[in-house]
Design a protein around this motif. Structure first.
Motif, short mmCIF file in Angstrom:
data_model
loop_
_atom_site.label_atom_id
_atom_site.label_comp_id
_atom_site.label_asym_id
_atom_site.label_seq_id
_atom_site.Cartn_x
_atom_site.Cartn_y
_atom_site.Cartn_z
N TRP A 104 3.02 92.50 22.85
CA TRP A 104 3.18 91.16 23.46
C TRP A 104 3.68 90.16 22.41
O TRP A 104 4.55 89.34 22.69
N GLU A 129 7.42 90.75 21.65
CA GLU A 129 8.31 90.32 22.72
C GLU A 129 8.37 88.80 22.85
O GLU A 129 9.45 88.21 22.89
N HIS A 130 7.20 88.17 22.89
CA HIS A 130 7.16 86.75 23.25
C HIS A 130 7.29 85.79 22.07
O HIS A 130 7.63 84.62 22.27
N TYR A 131 7.02 86.26 20.86
CA TYR A 131 7.10 85.36 19.71
C TYR A 131 8.28 85.69 18.80
O TYR A 131 8.80 84.82 18.11
N HIS A 163 12.38 93.10 21.80
CA HIS A 163 12.02 93.98 22.90
C HIS A 163 11.96 95.44 22.46
O HIS A 163 11.14 96.22 22.97
N ARG A 191 11.30 92.98 32.65
CA ARG A 191 11.80 91.76 32.01
C ARG A 191 13.07 92.04 31.21
O ARG A 191 13.99 91.22 31.17
N TYR A 227 -2.19 86.26 25.53
CA TYR A 227 -1.58 87.18 24.58
C TYR A 227 -1.28 88.53 25.20
O TYR A 227 -0.88 89.47 24.52
N ASP A 257 -0.17 90.28 29.46
CA ASP A 257 0.12 89.94 30.85
C ASP A 257 -1.18 89.55 31.53
O ASP A 257 -2.20 90.21 31.37
N ARG A 290 -2.40 83.59 33.79
CA ARG A 290 -1.21 82.92 33.26
C ARG A 290 -0.25 82.58 34.40
O ARG A 290 0.32 81.49 34.44
N TYR A 344 5.83 78.92 30.64
CA TYR A 344 5.59 80.11 31.46
C TYR A 344 6.85 80.93 31.74
O TYR A 344 6.77 81.94 32.43
N GLY A 345 7.99 80.51 31.21
CA GLY A 345 9.20 81.28 31.45
C GLY A 345 9.87 80.87 32.76
O GLY A 345 9.48 79.91 33.42
#
Length: 667
Positions: free
Chosen positions: A186, A189-191, A195, A225, A442, A444, A448, A482-483
């Protein structure tokens, strides 16, 4: 016994055991925890934390007796500290945690619980010290992930990355290593936007446990995603996830993987949820049937099966599945679902208010911090006309410091919106956003996803209050956090449209429908904007695209029919109204719009028949009575006009007095 709700019997049994074995630390701990959970049911226990100098509660008495009989039991001291923390007695909790650490200075469970309390109190330095102290001797996934979260909250992403990387191989339990690999994935990918590395990490988790529900669901969502970024053409997120999950489900059935946990059919549940979302109910049923056969002890699968049966109108089967789920393991989500079923379709035909409230209360007894339970309970009280009781339920949720804040504050805000208290609603929603901004996810999480509802609802409140610039700021903040939520993109598009920036709005509308091709409101709003701009051909194409994606959405048929009527294509408009009624027979504006079309074309008898059908379906719709009056006026029946209008006004007054007028919120 306790899981079946037989609290007093369980308490008495523990007491009998202790009379025979007064030094049994395990039983002292079990009794104290039981009494602590029981105490949470009491409203006063949340509002007025007691102190040691006052009369002891049953839970406090159990903890005192336990520590006197077993003074070296670290677990009892820790549990007592957690209990005091839950009551807001942080000073007392610190004292008890310190006693536990004197007995075992590096105990990972004590350090973790103590650290989490300090983290909630924003004492980050103390929390980090406690986590690192325990990690210097013992590595556990809970400690690693909690410390990693703290590093991320302090924007120290590299420290979190290094922690996850060095800790994974130190963990002895495969389950712990899987958890850390997923947290690391996570993060990547998110920070860091990596990928490829995130995929590698999830595959490492799957090498350890090929049947891991958490890892397989995480990989399915990640691949969705990734496909979404590379191909924005066909709502790929769910498609890719469904394909991956279906492959894993087939492998488990074929015996290629042995289920790592016989009570965790999460993979089948996730696949069924995607199928149900796409309205593929037969497929969702089949998936759940397979899952329940392989995981007969997973109560969540039975609950999911009940929800699917509800959606297809098989309420008897839904009730049976809920009962089976509760027999396997009583849980707050299942009790809430059961309560809502009893509200919508009571078994006896008449709503048993006492039974419904009892189910909600039992859910909150099992999980006093379950946000959706407060949300559903508060809404149920509002729907039966008891606004003050509804407010009281939501306030209980606020005091309980629910883990799912988005669901709680969204429900509370909507209550005030429906009561016409816009300022109060704004205050509640803003407070909710402030609380949620303190949280970071942190992995899925459905929490969230639901948290994004707050941004959407507050943004729509500002937009409906004619503050499009303020609304746009809220939507943009939500998108950053939140994207690319299709609902938030639609809200931003509506703001740009309101401010006259049609080109910007078009870009946002396009992003919204690309993120969710079945988002009917986005297609409709975009088409309406193009209609107002005179771009009739474009609007027609958008309505057609929306109808192909959501053929049962009445508003799309209604908008398309009105467009063709505006263009003078009356026969095509009639066909669209007719098809709309076939596909969405409960959408009353279709009958009203069709009636007006026939009235303007001089077909008064046809118009009268259509508006009668509309009023038969919903006598409380004021607009329907106004249309009926217009038809009679056009046909020369002036004596009926005032009668019909008066009836419409009476209905409107009744609705407002009952507090059921709501701002139009577009999702």
């Amino acid at each position: 016994m306790e899981r079946q709700g037989r609290w007093m019997e369980a308490s008495s049994m523990y007491a009998r055991i202790l009379r025979n074995a007064p030094k049994d630390a395990h039983t002292h701990l079990a009794l104290a925890r039981l009494e602590a959970r029981r105490e949470l049911k009491s409203k006063e226990s949340v509002e007025k934390p007691s102190v040691l100098t006052s009369t002891l509660s049953r839970a406090e008495e159990a903890f005192v007796n336990g520590t006197k009989s077993c003074p070296k039991s670290v677990h009892i001291w820790q549990a007592w500290a957690v209990y005091e923390e839950s009551r807001g007695n942080l000073g007392r909790a610190r004292e008890l945690f310190e006693v536990a650490l004197e007995l075992d200075s590096h105990n990972p469970y004590v350090c973790h619980a103590f650290g989490l309390m300090e983290k909630k109190s924003r004492n980050d330095s103390k929390a980090i010290q406690l986590f690192e102290k325990a990690l210097s001797r013992t590595t556990t996934a809970a400690l690693v992930c909690s410390l990693g979260e703290l590093f991320l909250e302090r924007n120290n992403t590299q420290a979190a990355r290094d922690l996850y990387a060095r800790s994974a191989q130190r963990l002895k339990k495969e389950k712990d290593r899987v958890e850390v690999y997923l947290a690391h994935a996570w993060l990547e990918e998110h920070y860091f936007g990596d990928h490829k590395r995130a995929t590698e990490l999830i595959h490492l988790a799957l090498e350890l446990d090929p049947a891991s529900s958490l890892a397989n669901v995480a990989l399915a969502r990640l691949e969705g995603r990734m496909q979404r970024h590379s191909d924005r053409g066909e709502s790929p997120d769910d498609n890719a996830a469904a394909k991956r999950l279906a492959e894993i489900c087939n492998s488990i059935e074929e015996g290629m993987y042995l289920p790592s946990d016989p009570t965790d059919g999460r993979i089948f549940n996730a696949l069924a949820r995607i199928e149900a979302k796409a309205r593929n109910f037969r497929s969702a049923r089949h998936v759940l049937e397979r899952g329940m056969e392989l995981y007969p002890q997973d109560h969540a699968l039975f609950q999911a099966a009940g929800k699917v049966e509800e959606r297809v109108g098989n309420f008897t089967a839904a009730r049976r599945f809920y009962v089976e789920s509760l027999q396997l393991e009583p849980s707050a989500p299942t009790l809430v679902a059961f309560a809502m079923l009893e509200l919508r379709k009571p078994e006896s035909g008449t709503v048993n208010v006492t039974r419904v409230k009892g189910l909600f209360e039992e859910a909150l007894l099992l999980d006093p911090r379950h946000g959706p339970a407060y949300n559903a309970y508060g809404n149920a009280e509002f729907q039966r006309g008891d606004v003050e009781s509804a407010r009281s339920v939501f306030e209980r949720g606020v005091r309980a410091r629910c883990s799912d804040l988005g669901s709680l504050y969204h429900g509370y805000g909507m209550l005030e919106i429906n009561c016409g208290n816009v300022e109060r609603a704004r205050s509640i929603l803003q407070k909710g956003l402030v609380e949620i901004r303190k949280k970071t996810w942190y992995t899925d999480s459905t929490h969230r996803d639901r948290a994004s509802f707050l941004s959407h609802t507050l943004g729509m409140l500002e937009l409906n209050s004619n503050n499009p610039s303020a609304a746009l700021e809220i939507f943009e903040e939500g998108l950053n956090r939140y994207g690319n939520s299709s609902q938030l993109l639609l809200g931003a598009a509506l703001c740009e449209m309101r401010m006259g920036k049609d080109d910007s709005a078009r870009g946002l509308f396009e992003m919204s429908v690309l993120n969710d091709r079945k988002h009917a409101q986005a297609w409709q709003a975009w088409a309406v904007m193009e209609t107002r701009a005179g771009e009739f051909h474009t609007a027609s194409t958008l309505f057609q695209c929306g109808i192909r994606s959501r053929p049962n959405h009445g508003a799309l048929w209604h908008g398309y029919a009105l467009l063709e009527g505006k263009r003078g294509n009356l026969e095509k408009s009639r066909i669209l109204f007719s098809e709309g009624v076939k596909n969405s027979p409960q959408y009353v504006p279709l009958y009203q719009g069709w009636a007006l079309l026939e009235m303007r074309d001089g077909n008064h008898q046809a118009a009268r028949k259509l508006i009668t059908e509309a009023l038969t379906r919903n006598k409380k719709n004021g607009h329907g009575w106004r249309v009926a009056a217009e038809i009679e006026e056009a046909d020369g029946n002036f004596g009926l006009v005032s009668l019909l209008l008066r009836r419409g006004i009476e209905v409107r007054i009744i609705i407002v007095s009952c507090g059921t007028i709501a701002l139009p919120f577009c999702r």
